[in-house]
Design a protein around this motif. Structure first.
Motif, short mmCIF file in Angstrom:
data_model
loop_
_atom_site.label_atom_id
_atom_site.label_comp_id
_atom_site.label_asym_id
_atom_site.label_seq_id
_atom_site.Cartn_x
_atom_site.Cartn_y
_atom_site.Cartn_z
N TYR A 293 0.87 -1.09 0.12
CA TYR A 293 0.10 -0.10 -0.19
C TYR A 293 1.21 1.07 0.08
CZ TYR A 293 -3.94 -3.48 1.11
OH TYR A 293 -4.56 -4.25 1.31
N ALA A 294 0.73 2.88 -0.71
CA ALA A 294 0.96 3.54 -0.58
C ALA A 294 1.59 4.46 0.76
CB ALA A 294 1.17 4.62 -1.42
N SER A 295 0.07 3.59 1.33
CA SER A 295 0.22 4.74 2.81
C SER A 295 -0.29 4.04 3.69
CB SER A 295 -0.06 6.27 3.23
OG SER A 295 -1.66 6.25 2.22
N ILE A 296 -0.31 3.97 5.42
CA ILE A 296 -0.60 3.38 6.31
C ILE A 296 -1.43 4.12 6.86
CG2 ILE A 296 -0.50 2.00 8.01
CD1 ILE A 296 1.74 0.80 7.12
N HIS A 297 -2.93 4.41 6.79
CA HIS A 297 -3.84 5.50 6.96
C HIS A 297 -4.14 5.41 9.02
CE1 HIS A 297 -6.85 8.45 8.49
NE2 HIS A 297 -7.32 7.37 8.75
N GLY A 298 -3.63 4.34 8.97
CA GLY A 298 -4.01 3.52 11.26
C GLY A 298 -4.25 2.17 10.62
N LEU A 299 -4.29 2.13 12.65
CA LEU A 299 -3.76 0.85 13.07
C LEU A 299 -5.18 0.85 14.14
CD1 LEU A 299 -1.96 -1.84 14.15
CD2 LEU A 299 -0.60 -0.03 15.17
N VAL A 300 -5.14 -0.39 13.94
CA VAL A 300 -6.62 -0.68 15.05
C VAL A 300 -5.80 -2.18 16.03
CG1 VAL A 300 -9.21 -1.61 16.23
CG2 VAL A 300 -8.38 -0.21 13.50
N ASN A 301 -5.26 -1.75 16.87
CA ASN A 301 -5.13 -2.82 17.54
C ASN A 301 -6.22 -3.59 18.56
OD1 ASN A 301 -1.82 -3.05 17.32
ND2 ASN A 301 -2.44 -1.12 18.23
N ASN A 302 -6.80 -4.90 18.51
CA ASN A 302 -7.89 -5.77 18.59
C ASN A 302 -7.53 -7.05 19.15
OD1 ASN A 302 -10.69 -5.99 18.99
ND2 ASN A 302 -10.11 -7.37 17.14
N ALA A 303 -6.14 -7.15 18.52
CA ALA A 303 -5.66 -9.19 18.93
C ALA A 303 -6.01 -8.74 20.50
CB ALA A 303 -4.77 -9.61 18.19
N GLY A 304 -6.81 -9.88 21.38
CA GLY A 304 -6.67 -10.00 22.21
C GLY A 304 -6.58 -11.34 22.64
N ILE A 305 -6.79 -12.11 24.40
CA ILE A 305 -7.11 -13.32 24.72
C ILE A 305 -7.14 -12.97 26.34
CG2 ILE A 305 -5.73 -14.13 23.32
CD1 ILE A 305 -3.73 -14.53 25.40
N THR A 306 -8.05 -14.04 26.18
CA THR A 306 -8.09 -13.79 28.01
C THR A 306 -7.59 -15.21 28.86
OG1 THR A 306 -10.22 -14.48 28.22
CG2 THR A 306 -9.68 -12.21 28.44
N LYS A 307 -7.44 -15.41 29.65
CA LYS A 307 -6.83 -16.77 30.77
C LYS A 307 -6.93 -16.17 32.22
CE LYS A 307 -3.24 -18.59 27.16
NZ LYS A 307 -4.42 -19.86 27.08
N ASP A 308 -8.63 -16.37 32.46
CA ASP A 308 -9.12 -15.49 34.02
C ASP A 308 -8.73 -17.15 35.25
OD1 ASP A 308 -10.30 -14.01 32.27
OD2 ASP A 308 -12.61 -14.13 32.38
N GLY A 309 -8.56 -16.55 36.32
CA GLY A 309 -8.13 -17.22 37.07
C GLY A 309 -8.71 -15.88 38.91
N LEU A 310 -8.40 -16.69 39.54
CA LEU A 310 -8.19 -16.06 40.71
C LEU A 310 -7.08 -15.64 40.78
CD1 LEU A 310 -10.99 -17.09 43.01
CD2 LEU A 310 -10.76 -14.85 41.88
N LEU A 311 -6.36 -14.43 41.52
CA LEU A 311 -5.07 -14.00 41.98
C LEU A 311 -3.79 -14.72 42.16
CD1 LEU A 311 -2.26 -11.85 41.66
CD2 LEU A 311 -3.18 -11.65 43.89
N VAL A 312 -4.59 -15.51 43.71
CA VAL A 312 -3.73 -17.10 44.09
C VAL A 312 -3.28 -17.91 43.75
CG1 VAL A 312 -4.52 -16.01 46.22
CG2 VAL A 312 -5.58 -17.55 45.60
N ARG A 313 -4.72 -18.31 42.11
CA ARG A 313 -4.64 -19.18 41.43
C ARG A 313 -3.98 -19.45 40.12
NH1 ARG A 313 -10.19 -21.17 42.00
NH2 ARG A 313 -10.73 -21.08 44.13
N MET A 314 -3.51 -17.59 39.84
CA MET A 314 -3.10 -17.13 38.83
C MET A 314 -1.50 -17.82 38.26
SD MET A 314 -2.83 -13.90 36.23
CE MET A 314 -4.85 -13.89 36.55
N SER A 315 -1.34 -18.78 37.11
CA SER A 315 -0.09 -19.60 37.06
C SER A 315 0.76 -18.25 36.39
CB SER A 315 0.03 -20.76 36.09
OG SER A 315 -0.93 -20.18 34.77
N PRO A 316 1.85 -18.02 36.85
CA PRO A 316 2.91 -17.45 36.05
C PRO A 316 2.97 -18.03 34.49
CG PRO A 316 3.69 -18.11 37.83
CD PRO A 316 2.37 -19.18 37.46
#
Ligand code: NAI
Length: 244
Positions: free
Chosen positions: A78-101
């Motif tokens: 493309y001749a130019s880049i007008h915009g970037l939409v950073n949409n990619a995302g994931i969840t890996k939910d869990g309570l803090l005390v059970r959340m793995s590194p």
């Protein structure tokens, strides 16, 4: 509102990203659909108004070399880049005390570092052009926090702070950087939440319905448009009024 230059949408193969690609293409921009599976992206591309001007690019946004390769390819196509939409995302939910590194790191790697990698690769191009629009998809959870989502909330709050820093650094070159913070949107990401959580959420939404993917298109389209030329570093909350 047809505009010059391509708009990059990450995570464009399903959910919010797919709807954004479709609605931004309908507004006249060619779209660079970025995601991990070329096959799924090609499916999404078939929805676009003028699919011939849009192209698909395979990359894991959390992989620096892949991101650099894809941005180079887009720049070549493309001749130019007008915009970037950073949409990619994931969840890996869990309570803090059970959340793995590992689950902490996986979410930060995709949501926050992925946003950094794309922004880092596109910024020099936009700076040279002396124009460009970056829109980062954060979340209301990044503003309020949420039990069971310490990793996700941290990644989304990080995006808000990164957005403000990028806005300050790139403003002098005519590049804006803003966030959209969605509330509860019905997608695959939220489909598995228990009925009780959904019902509680609904109670807290003044507009009395859960969000649909299309509900975000107007906000993103606006921030990419000429009408938003003097808006930068902001977070636009799109959540039916849940957080105010
Ligand atoms: P989704 O799970 O349907 O879509 C996420 C997209 O990101 C998919 O296309 C997926 O393939 C892509 N993706 C994930 N990891 C990737 C990687 N490493 N490299 C490239 N692509 C990757 O989720 P949804 O709901 O459409 O979410 C889109 C964005 O909106 C996410 O950033 C999410 O955090 C945010 N959001 C969603 C809300 C909701 O209620 N659904 C609320 C607030 C924010």
């Amino acid at each position: 509102m047809a505009a010059e230059g391509v708009v990059i949408v990450t995570g464009a193969n399903r959910g919010i990203g797919r709807a954004l690609a479709r609605d931004l293409a309908a507004a006249g921009w060619p779209i660079a659909l970025v995601g991990r599976s070329l096959e799924k992206l090609e499916e999404a591309r078939q929805d676009l108004a003028d699919e011939t001007s849009s192209r698909c690019y395979a990359a894991d946004v959390a992989d620096w070399e892949q991101v650099q390769g894809v941005v180079e390819a887009i720049q070549g196509d493309y001749a130019s880049i007008h915009g970037l939409v950073n949409n990619a995302g994931i969840t890996k939910d869990g309570l803090l005390v059970r959340m793995s590194p590992e689950n902490w790191k996986a979410v930060l790697d995709v949501n926050l570092t992925g946003t950094f990698f794309l922004t880092r690769s596109v910024a020099p191009i936009m700076m040279r052009q002396r124009s460009g629009r970056i829109v980062n998809i954060s979340s209301v959870v990044g503003l309020t926090g949420n039990a069971g989502q310490a990793n996700y909330a941290a990644s989304k709050a990080g995006i808000v702070a990164m957005t403000k820093s990028v806005a300050r650094e790139l403003g002098g070159r005519g590049v804006t950087c803003n966030c959209v913070a969605p509330g509860f949107i019905e997608t695959d990401m939220t489909a598995e939440l228990p009925e009780k959580v959904r019902a509680d959420m609904l109670q807290r939404i003044p507009l009395k319905r859960l969000g649909q993917v299309e509900d975000l298109s107007g906000a993103v389209r606006f921030l990419l448009s000429q009408d938003a030329a003097w808006i930068t570093g902001q977070t636009l909350v799109v959540d039916g009024g849940m957080v105010m």
